[in-house]
Motif scaffolding. Sequence first.
Motif, PDB file in Angstrom:
ATOM      1  N   ARG A  79       0.825  -1.202   0.000  1.00 11.97           N
ATOM      2  CA  ARG A  79       0.000   0.000   0.000  1.00 11.97           C
ATOM      3  C   ARG A  79       0.865   1.261   0.000  1.00 11.97           C
ATOM      4  O   ARG A  79       0.605   2.214  -0.721  1.00 11.97           O
ATOM      5  CB  ARG A  79      -0.886  -0.025   1.238  1.00 11.97           C
ATOM      6  N   GLY A  80       1.946   1.271   0.802  1.00 14.11           N
ATOM      7  CA  GLY A  80       2.850   2.418   0.846  1.00 14.11           C
ATOM      8  C   GLY A  80       3.573   2.606  -0.468  1.00 14.11           C
ATOM      9  O   GLY A  80       3.734   3.713  -0.950  1.00 14.11           O
ATOM     10  N   GLU A  81       4.010   1.490  -1.088  1.00 10.86           N
ATOM     11  CA  GLU A  81       4.701   1.603  -2.368  1.00 10.86           C
ATOM     12  C   GLU A  81       3.762   2.064  -3.457  1.00 10.86           C
ATOM     13  O   GLU A  81       4.124   2.820  -4.338  1.00 10.86           O
ATOM     14  CB  GLU A  81       5.322   0.253  -2.754  1.00 10.86           C
ATOM     15  N   GLY A  82       2.509   1.581  -3.409  1.00  8.54           N
ATOM     16  CA  GLY A  82       1.540   1.947  -4.432  1.00  8.54           C
ATOM     17  C   GLY A  82       1.219   3.433  -4.397  1.00  8.54           C
ATOM     18  O   GLY A  82       1.077   4.064  -5.425  1.00  8.54           O
ATOM     19  N   HIS A 141       2.075   5.878  -7.633  1.00 13.83           N
ATOM     20  CA  HIS A 141       1.112   6.654  -8.405  1.00 13.83           C
ATOM     21  C   HIS A 141       1.397   8.159  -8.306  1.00 13.83           C
ATOM     22  O   HIS A 141       1.160   8.909  -9.238  1.00 13.83           O
ATOM     23  CB  HIS A 141      -0.333   6.317  -7.989  1.00 13.83           C
ATOM     24  N   VAL A 142       1.935   8.612  -7.191  1.00 11.68           N
ATOM     25  CA  VAL A 142       2.330  10.012  -7.084  1.00 11.68           C
ATOM     26  C   VAL A 142       3.480  10.307  -8.030  1.00 11.68           C
ATOM     27  O   VAL A 142       3.502  11.339  -8.714  1.00 11.68           O
ATOM     28  CB  VAL A 142       2.707  10.359  -5.617  1.00 11.68           C
ATOM     29  N   ALA A 143       4.428   9.400  -8.122  1.00  3.45           N
ATOM     30  CA  ALA A 143       5.555   9.579  -9.035  1.00  3.45           C
ATOM     31  C   ALA A 143       5.088   9.611 -10.480  1.00  3.45           C
ATOM     32  O   ALA A 143       5.564  10.413 -11.293  1.00  3.45           O
ATOM     33  CB  ALA A 143       6.578   8.473  -8.814  1.00  3.45           C
ATOM     34  N   VAL A 144       4.134   8.724 -10.826  1.00  8.24           N
ATOM     35  CA  VAL A 144       3.612   8.707 -12.195  1.00  8.24           C
ATOM     36  C   VAL A 144       2.888  10.019 -12.493  1.00  8.24           C
ATOM     37  O   VAL A 144       3.066  10.614 -13.557  1.00  8.24           O
ATOM     38  CB  VAL A 144       2.665   7.479 -12.389  1.00  8.24           C
ATOM     39  N   TYR A 145       2.072  10.489 -11.555  1.00  5.96           N
ATOM     40  CA  TYR A 145       1.363  11.752 -11.743  1.00  5.96           C
ATOM     41  C   TYR A 145       2.339  12.910 -11.934  1.00  5.96           C
ATOM     42  O   TYR A 145       2.165  13.739 -12.832  1.00  5.96           O
ATOM     43  CB  TYR A 145       0.449  12.014 -10.540  1.00  5.96           C
ATOM     44  N   GLN A 146       3.376  12.989 -11.119  1.00  2.02           N
ATOM     45  CA  GLN A 146       4.368  14.055 -11.225  1.00  2.02           C
ATOM     46  C   GLN A 146       5.084  14.001 -12.575  1.00  2.02           C
ATOM     47  O   GLN A 146       5.351  15.023 -13.185  1.00  2.02           O
ATOM     48  CB  GLN A 146       5.380  13.966 -10.075  1.00  2.02           C
TER      49      GLN A 146
END
Length: 167
Positions: free
Chosen positions: A5-8, A12-17
């Motif tokens: 859950r923490g990695e996910g 997704h934040v990294a992908v959004y950025q």
Amino acid sequence: MPDQRGEGEQEHVAVYQRFRRVFGDGSVRTRDARRRARRQEGSSVPFAAGRDPRGIGEVMDALTASLGWTSPLARSELISSWDSIVGSDLAEHADPIAIEEGTLTVRCDSTAWATQLRLIRVDILSRIAQSFPDAGIQEVRFLGPDTPSWKRGPRSIQGRGPRDTYG
């Protein structure tokens, strides 16, 4: 085993950025969004910093500073408060008459008063510099009373002037 859950969440934040860096911010594509982006921070928020009413003195100080009026206003204040600078006794016998190019010219009742004021010139200059720094006064000149000139005027003639004509 790491928490998925923490990695996910981080992934997704990294992908959004990354998408935001590549494709730009989608929120500034509309005209309203661009106008909101240009608006200064806190300009439409009530009770925000910078929204308090200012006093008339603060507004006038800002106006005179922006228009470059501080020096002429300081000079006029200097002339109007001459009694507080030199004292009421000296102010009765000496009047400031002009300020030109950093020189304050003072007309005295007699040459004796002009001499006395010349002796305390440094004290007067320091009081002026302390009270009215924006006036730009660097020198004080004390003049005696006006004396009639025989050299100029409607009834003057060339020559030596009035002399003893008795023979």
